[in-house]
Write an enzyme that holds these catalytic residues in place. Sequence first.
Site, PDB file in Angstrom:
ATOM      1  N   ASN A   1       0.825  -1.203   0.000  1.00 10.46           N
ATOM      2  CA  ASN A   1       0.000   0.000   0.000  1.00 10.46           C
ATOM      3  C   ASN A   1       0.862   1.257   0.000  1.00 10.46           C
ATOM      4  O   ASN A   1       1.911   1.308   0.649  1.00 10.46           O
ATOM      5  CB  ASN A   1      -0.923   0.002   1.217  1.00 10.46           C
ATOM      6  CG  ASN A   1      -1.847  -1.197   1.242  1.00 10.46           C
ATOM      7  OD1 ASN A   1      -2.213  -1.719   0.182  1.00 10.46           O
ATOM      8  ND2 ASN A   1      -2.222  -1.640   2.427  1.00 10.46           N
ATOM      9  N   VAL A   2       0.380   2.278  -0.687  1.00 11.18           N
ATOM     10  CA  VAL A   2       1.122   3.536  -0.745  1.00 11.18           C
ATOM     11  C   VAL A   2       0.601   4.544   0.268  1.00 11.18           C
ATOM     12  O   VAL A   2       1.059   5.688   0.305  1.00 11.18           O
ATOM     13  CB  VAL A   2       1.085   4.146  -2.168  1.00 11.18           C
ATOM     14  CG1 VAL A   2       1.775   3.227  -3.162  1.00 11.18           C
ATOM     15  CG2 VAL A   2      -0.348   4.447  -2.615  1.00 11.18           C
ATOM     16  N   ASP A   3      -0.362   4.126   1.112  1.00  9.47           N
ATOM     17  CA  ASP A   3      -0.841   5.017   2.162  1.00  9.47           C
ATOM     18  C   ASP A   3       0.084   4.927   3.377  1.00  9.47           C
ATOM     19  O   ASP A   3       1.037   4.145   3.405  1.00  9.47           O
ATOM     20  CB  ASP A   3      -2.288   4.678   2.543  1.00  9.47           C
ATOM     21  CG  ASP A   3      -2.444   3.251   3.044  1.00  9.47           C
ATOM     22  OD1 ASP A   3      -1.756   2.871   4.014  1.00  9.47           O
ATOM     23  OD2 ASP A   3      -3.256   2.488   2.466  1.00  9.47           O
TER      24      ASP A   3
ATOM     25  N   HIS B   1       5.958  -0.719  -2.851  1.00  5.61           N
ATOM     26  CA  HIS B   1       5.434   0.012  -4.007  1.00  5.61           C
ATOM     27  C   HIS B   1       5.519   1.529  -3.816  1.00  5.61           C
ATOM     28  O   HIS B   1       4.861   2.280  -4.523  1.00  5.61           O
ATOM     29  CB  HIS B   1       3.991  -0.404  -4.298  1.00  5.61           C
ATOM     30  CG  HIS B   1       3.880  -1.804  -4.815  1.00  5.61           C
ATOM     31  ND1 HIS B   1       2.705  -2.530  -4.776  1.00  5.61           N
ATOM     32  CD2 HIS B   1       4.790  -2.623  -5.388  1.00  5.61           C
ATOM     33  CE1 HIS B   1       2.911  -3.735  -5.296  1.00  5.61           C
ATOM     34  NE2 HIS B   1       4.164  -3.810  -5.667  1.00  5.61           N
TER      35      HIS B   1
ATOM     36  N   CYS C   1      12.139  14.569  -7.167  1.00  9.12           N
ATOM     37  CA  CYS C   1      12.301  15.147  -8.495  1.00  9.12           C
ATOM     38  C   CYS C   1      12.458  14.044  -9.534  1.00  9.12           C
ATOM     39  O   CYS C   1      13.210  13.088  -9.322  1.00  9.12           O
ATOM     40  CB  CYS C   1      13.518  16.069  -8.514  1.00  9.12           C
ATOM     41  SG  CYS C   1      13.927  16.720 -10.159  1.00  9.12           S
TER      42      CYS C   1
ATOM     43  N   CYS D   1      16.529  14.707 -11.025  1.00 10.40           N
ATOM     44  CA  CYS D   1      17.727  14.498 -10.202  1.00 10.40           C
ATOM     45  C   CYS D   1      17.480  13.566  -9.022  1.00 10.40           C
ATOM     46  O   CYS D   1      18.440  13.145  -8.364  1.00 10.40           O
ATOM     47  CB  CYS D   1      18.292  15.831  -9.714  1.00 10.40           C
ATOM     48  SG  CYS D   1      17.262  16.677  -8.485  1.00 10.40           S
TER      49      CYS D   1
ATOM     50  N   THR E   1      -4.282  -9.088   0.708  1.00 13.80           N
ATOM     51  CA  THR E   1      -3.634  -8.997  -0.596  1.00 13.80           C
ATOM     52  C   THR E   1      -4.119 -10.115  -1.507  1.00 13.80           C
ATOM     53  O   THR E   1      -4.381 -11.236  -1.055  1.00 13.80           O
ATOM     54  CB  THR E   1      -2.097  -9.046  -0.481  1.00 13.80           C
ATOM     55  OG1 THR E   1      -1.507  -9.068  -1.786  1.00 13.80           O
ATOM     56  CG2 THR E   1      -1.633 -10.253   0.303  1.00 13.80           C
TER      57      THR E   1
ATOM     58  N   ASN F   1      -7.814 -13.220   4.788  1.00 14.32           N
ATOM     59  CA  ASN F   1      -8.477 -12.694   3.603  1.00 14.32           C
ATOM     60  C   ASN F   1      -9.880 -13.295   3.515  1.00 14.32           C
ATOM     61  O   ASN F   1     -10.025 -14.516   3.627  1.00 14.32           O
ATOM     62  CB  ASN F   1      -7.684 -13.033   2.333  1.00 14.32           C
ATOM     63  CG  ASN F   1      -8.032 -12.135   1.162  1.00 14.32           C
ATOM     64  OD1 ASN F   1      -9.200 -11.960   0.840  1.00 14.32           O
ATOM     65  ND2 ASN F   1      -7.017 -11.578   0.510  1.00 14.32           N
ATOM     66  N   PRO F   2     -10.904 -12.478   3.318  1.00 11.74           N
ATOM     67  CA  PRO F   2     -12.261 -13.049   3.201  1.00 11.74           C
ATOM     68  C   PRO F   2     -12.420 -13.982   2.018  1.00 11.74           C
ATOM     69  O   PRO F   2     -13.306 -14.848   2.032  1.00 11.74           O
ATOM     70  CB  PRO F   2     -13.151 -11.807   3.042  1.00 11.74           C
ATOM     71  CG  PRO F   2     -12.356 -10.680   3.603  1.00 11.74           C
ATOM     72  CD  PRO F   2     -10.932 -11.013   3.294  1.00 11.74           C
TER      73      PRO F   2
END
Length: 237
Positions: free
Chosen positions: A87-89, A104, A112, A115, A178, A203-204
């Site tokens: 996750n990116v949170d 990730h 930047c 650079c 996941t 996981n459900p």
Amino acid sequence: MRVTVFSGAGISAESGVPTFRDAETGLWAKVDPYEISSSEGWRAHPDKVWAWYLWRHHMMGAVAPNEGHRAVAAWEDHAEVHVVTQNVDNLHERAGSRNVHHVHGSLFEFHCDRCGTEYAGPIPDMPEPVESVQPPRCVCGGLIRPNVVWFGEPLPDDAWEQSLEAVVHADLLVVVGTSSVVYPAAGLPELAVAHGTPVIEVNPEPTPLSASATVSLREKAASALPGLLQRLPSLFD
């Protein structure tokens, strides 16, 4: 005891963050994923991509960690805990987890595109989506981009090496929320299985990992993770 948690979009979805793989409500149902998640899309339309990620930044910042995130953080009172997340949170960090490895990247870090210098300047709030916002510029003239992994880009070396180490040296791997289909990250649980490390899947729904997991709990993270360490003796009986 060394516990490594491998988390995916499902745990954040329980906090209200839309998953990218939800056919009806997922964010990818509203936009072309390649256009806003590739270096080619960035080069062609940086203003569109930047606007999209500002909106995601707002959405993820507006939700709170759930009981699953908080349970993982609380495990640090009883074990050495590492979190490897797709996750990116920043919900794991906000819940109190100290060792979090983002394979990730993170939507809450920027650099930047020319650079590579980290950017710590202001990020405007974007409570409603707009089509175009010009990204800030670095002193070198490059554009500031989110520190997330786009299609075709390699995983960040440091986070990947730390994740491998966390999985290889774990006494227990907990895989939560996941789909276990996005590689190379999905190979980490397989590595644990190959090393003979006990793997608990939370996981459900069944996933490709289910057949090889030591234990599969068909529960959501917020209900399964609190008290999970205390349940270990009964789970492995």
